[in-house]
Structure formats: structure tokens, C-alpha cells
Design a protein around this motif. Sequence first.
Motif, PDB file in Angstrom:
ATOM      1  N   UNK A   7       0.874  -1.178   0.000  1.00  0.00           N
ATOM      2  CA  UNK A   7       0.000   0.000   0.000  1.00  0.00           C
ATOM      3  C   UNK A   7       0.904   1.219   0.000  1.00  0.00           C
ATOM      4  N   UNK A   8       0.704   2.106  -0.955  1.00  0.00           N
ATOM      5  CA  UNK A   8       1.648   3.198  -1.167  1.00  0.00           C
ATOM      6  C   UNK A   8       1.599   4.251  -0.064  1.00  0.00           C
ATOM      7  N   UNK A   9       0.517   4.298   0.712  1.00  0.00           N
ATOM      8  CA  UNK A   9       0.453   5.274   1.802  1.00  0.00           C
ATOM      9  C   UNK A   9       1.369   4.894   2.959  1.00  0.00           C
ATOM     10  N   UNK A  10       1.729   3.611   3.032  1.00  0.00           N
ATOM     11  CA  UNK A  10       2.550   3.136   4.144  1.00  0.00           C
ATOM     12  C   UNK A  10       1.738   2.651   5.328  1.00  0.00           C
ATOM     13  N   UNK A  11       0.431   2.573   5.206  1.00  0.00           N
ATOM     14  CA  UNK A  11      -0.414   2.101   6.307  1.00  0.00           C
ATOM     15  C   UNK A  11      -0.115   0.627   6.597  1.00  0.00           C
ATOM     16  N   UNK A  12       0.050   0.308   7.866  1.00  0.00           N
ATOM     17  CA  UNK A  12       0.331  -1.069   8.273  1.00  0.00           C
ATOM     18  C   UNK A  12      -0.533  -1.445   9.470  1.00  0.00           C
ATOM     19  N   UNK A  13      -1.091  -2.657   9.407  1.00  0.00           N
ATOM     20  CA  UNK A  13      -1.826  -3.177  10.561  1.00  0.00           C
ATOM     21  C   UNK A  13      -0.818  -3.677  11.592  1.00  0.00           C
ATOM     22  N   UNK A  14      -0.976  -3.229  12.817  1.00  0.00           N
ATOM     23  CA  UNK A  14      -0.047  -3.615  13.885  1.00  0.00           C
ATOM     24  C   UNK A  14      -0.453  -4.939  14.512  1.00  0.00           C
ATOM     25  N   UNK A  15      -1.681  -5.004  15.036  1.00  0.00           N
ATOM     26  CA  UNK A  15      -2.127  -6.240  15.682  1.00  0.00           C
ATOM     27  C   UNK A  15      -3.639  -6.265  15.788  1.00  0.00           C
ATOM     28  N   UNK A  16      -4.162  -7.479  15.963  1.00  0.00           N
ATOM     29  CA  UNK A  16      -5.590  -7.690  16.188  1.00  0.00           C
ATOM     30  C   UNK A  16      -5.755  -8.443  17.492  1.00  0.00           C
ATOM     31  N   UNK A  17      -6.465  -7.832  18.437  1.00  0.00           N
ATOM     32  CA  UNK A  17      -6.736  -8.464  19.737  1.00  0.00           C
ATOM     33  C   UNK A  17      -8.213  -8.813  19.835  1.00  0.00           C
ATOM     34  N   UNK A  18      -8.504  -9.936  20.496  1.00  0.00           N
ATOM     35  CA  UNK A  18      -9.895 -10.373  20.651  1.00  0.00           C
ATOM     36  C   UNK A  18     -10.212 -10.543  22.131  1.00  0.00           C
ATOM     37  N   UNK A  19     -11.372 -10.052  22.543  1.00  0.00           N
ATOM     38  CA  UNK A  19     -11.847 -10.155  23.921  1.00  0.00           C
ATOM     39  C   UNK A  19     -13.228 -10.799  23.918  1.00  0.00           C
ATOM     40  N   UNK A  20     -13.588 -11.401  25.027  1.00  0.00           N
ATOM     41  CA  UNK A  20     -14.931 -11.966  25.171  1.00  0.00           C
ATOM     42  C   UNK A  20     -15.040 -13.427  24.796  1.00  0.00           C
ATOM     43  N   UNK A  21     -14.038 -13.981  24.103  1.00  0.00           N
ATOM     44  CA  UNK A  21     -14.022 -15.402  23.746  1.00  0.00           C
ATOM     45  C   UNK A  21     -12.634 -15.963  24.069  1.00  0.00           C
TER      46      UNK A  21
END
Length: 418
Positions: free
Chosen positions: A383-397
Motif C-alpha cells: 500500500x503506497x500510503x505506508x499504512x500497516x496493521x499492527x495487531x488484532x486483539x480479541x476479547x470476550x471469547x
Amino acid sequence: MIHSLFLISCGGDIFLEKHWKSAVSRSVCDYFLEAQDRAGQPDDVAPVLATPHHYLVSAHRCGIFFVAVIQSEVSPLFVIEFLHRVAETLQDYFGECSEASIKDNVVIVYELLEEMLDNGFPLATESNILKELIKPPTILRSVVNSITGSSNVGDQLPTGQLSNIPWRRAGVKYTNNEAYFDVTEEIDAIIDKSGSTVFAEIQGVIDACIKLTGMPDLTLSFMNPRLLDDVSFHPCVRFKRWETERVLSFIPPDGNFRLMSYHVSSQNLVAIPVYIKHNISFSNKGSTGRFDITIGPKQTMGKVVESVLVIVHMPKGVLNMTLTATQGNYTFDPVTKVLIWDIGKIILPKLPTLKGLINLQSGAPKPEENPTLNVQFQIQQLVVSGLKVNRLDMYGERYKPFKGVKYVTKAGTFQVRT
């Protein structure tokens, strides 16, 4: 609010209409058809048209115009958003939103429209709720319905309608729990003769495919969220947390949905991933010209540029073109004067080049201006903007889901002036 809805093909054929209040004559669409004739391209039709007694609000999707008829003033964006939601629902149900698929499933289309609007006001627009109300078509269900005379309409009220989370149904169970995100960016750019960027911006979306058991609460964080402008979220996102922490906190719908869309308008953040060297000239005397263009990758971080297509609208005085392509295939239509060069994947180190002669009509004046190059391309895992997903956390399960992120960059309206 919305009195009627008309579905019109690009050829001007009204192939479906639905009325929620008093029936409105088809003749009201004449105003829209006139505007369609005046516009050169389907996307150039004005989205809001005023007639003596009605307003026509339209959206163009998949070669179909969705035209809503309203009698009183209402926010146009509200109506346009609903029309896009109708198109997305049809695509979700039938796999494609086309005239053929709508005609083949016309009964289900009318059932969906009846549930999506109540007396002209939006009611149920979430895919999960609609799929509990009206079952998606399958071959087996079609056979059973034809034998028993039953319909696709469910006999129970959707569970999501009774909760404060209407976008997610209750009791969701999966053997494999998965959460996948697609980050897709489209570059709109204008490049001048010298290769300098006149205008550039990025339109980005994050689409999600969530198949998780129970009622998970997810938190998605980014490496650099501050570069995003003009964000728009799915109703499930808690906006307060985005404002304060710049993270996406949400209880997701079940299945596929668009989590957010965003805009990057700062030109110094828009890295143009391809460059084009061009030399298009016409002789002052005579009936020939030269055509020479070369395309190559730039600032792609080693990623391969795929699905490259160059479309050139040549001047009217051009009879034909004799060209040689080092990569891909080209076609020139002498009637429409459109040159299409389908390159495919750019394989380095040799850059794709298209060059040769332009044959002009004898005695025709020299074209006043050179044509504009329209470029299409796609780059996976960038992605040319440089946007990066850092992490995905899940709660409740308590289980651990499979997670994945895919990045894609595409060309939107990408023009190179010659």
C-alpha cells in the motif's frame, strides 16, 4: 422519503421498478435519460436532478443506474448511500450485480426491497438481518420452492433485530475461527509531460471477512494511523475510541463487510509506483507521426506490478497505427480511435515498450494536442500510503482465531499527460 426506485441499464432500458407510496409514472425517468445522453461517460451523470415535481437521485454501479424518486427535500448523500447499499446487497445475494442476475431473481429482489424500505424509509439494510429474513437463492432451495410453492421469506424474526447489535446474529458457531482483512488503496493521479505530479491522492478501504464463534469484541491497531484523513466507518466501530486512541474497537458482523474507508490527500505521502517515458509527435507536413512509450516500476519496494493496461484516446485524424510491443499485446480501433495496450506483468530487467508509426488522414491538419495516457495497474502486498496493521486483539471469547492481512494497490483515475 423514497417514493419509487427505477433500475436503468446503460442503454436506457428500465428493467425494474418498485413503488412504496403512490406509483410514479416511468415518464419521470425521461429527465434522467436526457441527462444520460448529454453525459459522455456513465459516471458523469449528475447524481441529483430536479424535475418540476420530483427530485431524481442516482448512483451508477456495475453498469446499472439506481434511480430513486423523491418528492420532498432530503439529504442526497443519505439516498445515495442507500442506493449503494441496495447494489451491495444484490451482489452479496447473487454473486454479481448485473441486469441478467436481477432478472433471473426478480422475486427475491422485490422481497429484499420490501424489507429494506418501509413506506419509503430505510429499515433493514444489514446483510445478516436480511439473510435471516430472506434466504439467499440456491439450486436446492429453488427446486424445493418450485415443488412446494413456498418462498424464500423466513418465518422467524431475525435475532439481530431484537438486540442492540443489529449487525450480528446470535448463536454464531464455526469449526474454524478466522479473521481476515484486505487493505486496498486506489491511486488517483495526474502526471504532467515532464513526469512531475500535478495531483495525487489515495482512496483506501479495509474489507473484512470475519467468521468467529460467539460474540467476539475485536480491537485492530495500526502502526501509523495519523496519516489517515476523512475516515468513514461501519456502524459497528466505536468512534469514541478512534478519536482518543486511534484504534478500531468493534463487535464485527458475521461474514464479509467493509470495516472502514479512508482518504490520504497529502501529496508528499502519495508515492507514485510507476513511471512512463513517452514521445508522441505529429509531423507538421505529411500524414505520419511517431509513437513511443515505455512503462516501468518506481517506489514499489521490490513488489511486482501486475495487470498493467494502457488506454490512449487518439485524435480523430488518426487512420491507423503500426506499432511493435516488446511485451504484451495492443489493439487499435480505427472507429473509436482507442489504443489499448495490455501488458500484464512487468518482468524486469527489460521494460515494456510500445513504439511505431501513426498514420494520419491525408490533408488533415496537425492535431492541436497530444493524447492523454490512462494507466491501470495492480501491486500485491503493498500500500503506497505506508499504512500497516499492527495487531488484532480479541476479547470476550477464549479460542485463538486464524488472522491474516492482505495489501493491494490499484490505479484509480491515473492519467499521464503527453
